[in-house]
Scaffold this motif. Structure first.
Motif, PDB file in Angstrom:
ATOM      1  N   VAL A  33       0.836  -1.192   0.000  1.00  0.00           N
ATOM      2  CA  VAL A  33       0.000   0.000   0.000  1.00  0.00           C
ATOM      3  C   VAL A  33       0.870   1.240   0.000  1.00  0.00           C
ATOM      4  O   VAL A  33       1.772   1.391   0.813  1.00  0.00           O
ATOM      5  CB  VAL A  33      -0.924   0.017   1.235  1.00  0.00           C
ATOM      6  CG1 VAL A  33      -1.796   1.262   1.217  1.00  0.00           C
ATOM      7  CG2 VAL A  33      -1.784  -1.235   1.267  1.00  0.00           C
ATOM      8  N   THR A  35       1.911   5.101   0.472  1.00  0.00           N
ATOM      9  CA  THR A  35       1.658   6.055   1.556  1.00  0.00           C
ATOM     10  C   THR A  35       1.427   7.463   1.038  1.00  0.00           C
ATOM     11  O   THR A  35       1.526   8.429   1.776  1.00  0.00           O
ATOM     12  CB  THR A  35       2.858   6.075   2.523  1.00  0.00           C
ATOM     13  OG1 THR A  35       4.042   6.410   1.780  1.00  0.00           O
ATOM     14  CG2 THR A  35       3.034   4.729   3.186  1.00  0.00           C
ATOM     15  N   ASP A 145      -6.623   3.548   0.554  1.00  0.00           N
ATOM     16  CA  ASP A 145      -5.277   3.052   0.280  1.00  0.00           C
ATOM     17  C   ASP A 145      -4.982   3.190  -1.206  1.00  0.00           C
ATOM     18  O   ASP A 145      -5.863   2.998  -2.051  1.00  0.00           O
ATOM     19  CB  ASP A 145      -5.152   1.575   0.678  1.00  0.00           C
ATOM     20  CG  ASP A 145      -5.124   1.372   2.188  1.00  0.00           C
ATOM     21  OD1 ASP A 145      -4.877   2.364   2.897  1.00  0.00           O
ATOM     22  OD2 ASP A 145      -5.347   0.234   2.632  1.00  0.00           O
TER      23      ASP A 145
END
Length: 294
Positions: A33, A35, A145
């Motif tokens: 995922v 950031t 996400d």
């Protein structure tokens, strides 16, 4: 309205359209995922530019879509151009090798390019490519996400349908070459995974056509369809098909069904006509409030 025989065939042919057919692991590894704190607004949205019922597309709209994707102005669309057309205009995924196979069946020859009239015959195939009714696990996934192209590849490598479409990992780059703006959110990842399920569903419908077309001449005749039905022994609607009376009744029903689906009047069902029958039956099936997934 077409006969119950059609529904039986549909259920057999689309056996992979199941609520559990598309799965990813329950938790997306945190390292996959991104950031990123923000995603461009256009990255969040679908790339589809056509949001109308396929049955409502006019000849002028088909022509406009065709011209837009006939990039070399040859008057023909290649499999690669068709792949982009399906993705950009209808938000579906069509591997190039699948496009080649279906186009040959529609063209009734080995030509993998299509003209405008042949593009219109893709409508029932595109319908199944864009249903997006499969189930995708998203437990422990935050809809905000984001995923880079690299992390997305790792996600789809674990996806059941992606493994069917890309058994050796080859072909994944086809999707990366399409109009996807990275990074993307989980909602878009989920949408793409549902595309894969639809692609596999169409492949299974095609497989069903090939099984029934026992002599592999590209057409389904009455005898081939009767034989296919006689081998489906789990449905009470066609039990005792081996008796003479039942066989005669089945042949009459199949003949009637073929006449209803035989658009060009040659007494046979070609792949386009078969897909059209499947398309119409599926819609009737849904409209009759029958639960297709149970």
């Amino acid at each position: 309205m077409l006969s119950k025989i059609n529904i039986i065939l549909l259920l057999c042919a689309v056996c992979c359209i199941d609520k559990s057919s598309t799965e990813v692991s329950r938790a997306i590894p945190v390292e996959l995922v991104e950031t990123a704190t923000s995603v461009r607004k256009e990255d969040e949205d679908s790339t589809s530019t056509v949001n109308i019922n396929l049955d409502e597309i006019t000849d002028d709209q088909w022509k406009s879509i065709f011209i837009k994707h006939d990039t070399d102005k040859s008057g023909l669309i290649s499999s690669k151009e068709l792949q982009k057309l399906v993705f950009d205009e209808f938000n579906g995924f069509l591997p190039v090798d699948h496009a080649d196979i279906y186009t040959k069946k529609i063209n009734l020859n080995d030509n993998t390019n299509i003209n405008l009239e042949q593009l219109k015959k893709w409508s029932p195939i595109i319908f199944f490519l864009t249903m997006k009714e499969s189930f995708v696990e998203n437990e422990n996934v935050n809809e905000n996400d984001t995923f880079s192209s690299e992390s997305f590849v790792e996600v789809i490598k674990r996806n059941t349908d992606a493994k069917i479409l890309f058994p050796d990992g080859e072909g994944i780059s086809e999707l990366l070459d399409l109009n996807v703006k990275w990074p993307i959110k989980w909602t878009r990842v989920e949408e793409i995974l549902k595309m894969f399920a639809d692609t596999v569903a169409v492949a299974n419908i095609y497989k069903g056509f090939c099984i029934i077309d026992e002599d592999h001449d590209g057409f389904i005749g009455v005898d081939e369809l009767v034989k296919a039905l006689s081998e489906i022994d789990s449905d009470k609607a066609i039990e005792e098909l081996d008796s003479e009376e039942s066989a005669i009744k089945a042949k009459k029903s199949v003949t009637k069904m073929i006449m209803e689906g035989d658009i060009n009047g040659d007494g046979l069902i070609e792949f386009y006509e078969y897909m059209l029958v499947m398309n119409n039956d599926y819609k009737q099936f849904k409209e009759s409030n029958m639960n297709f997934y149970n």
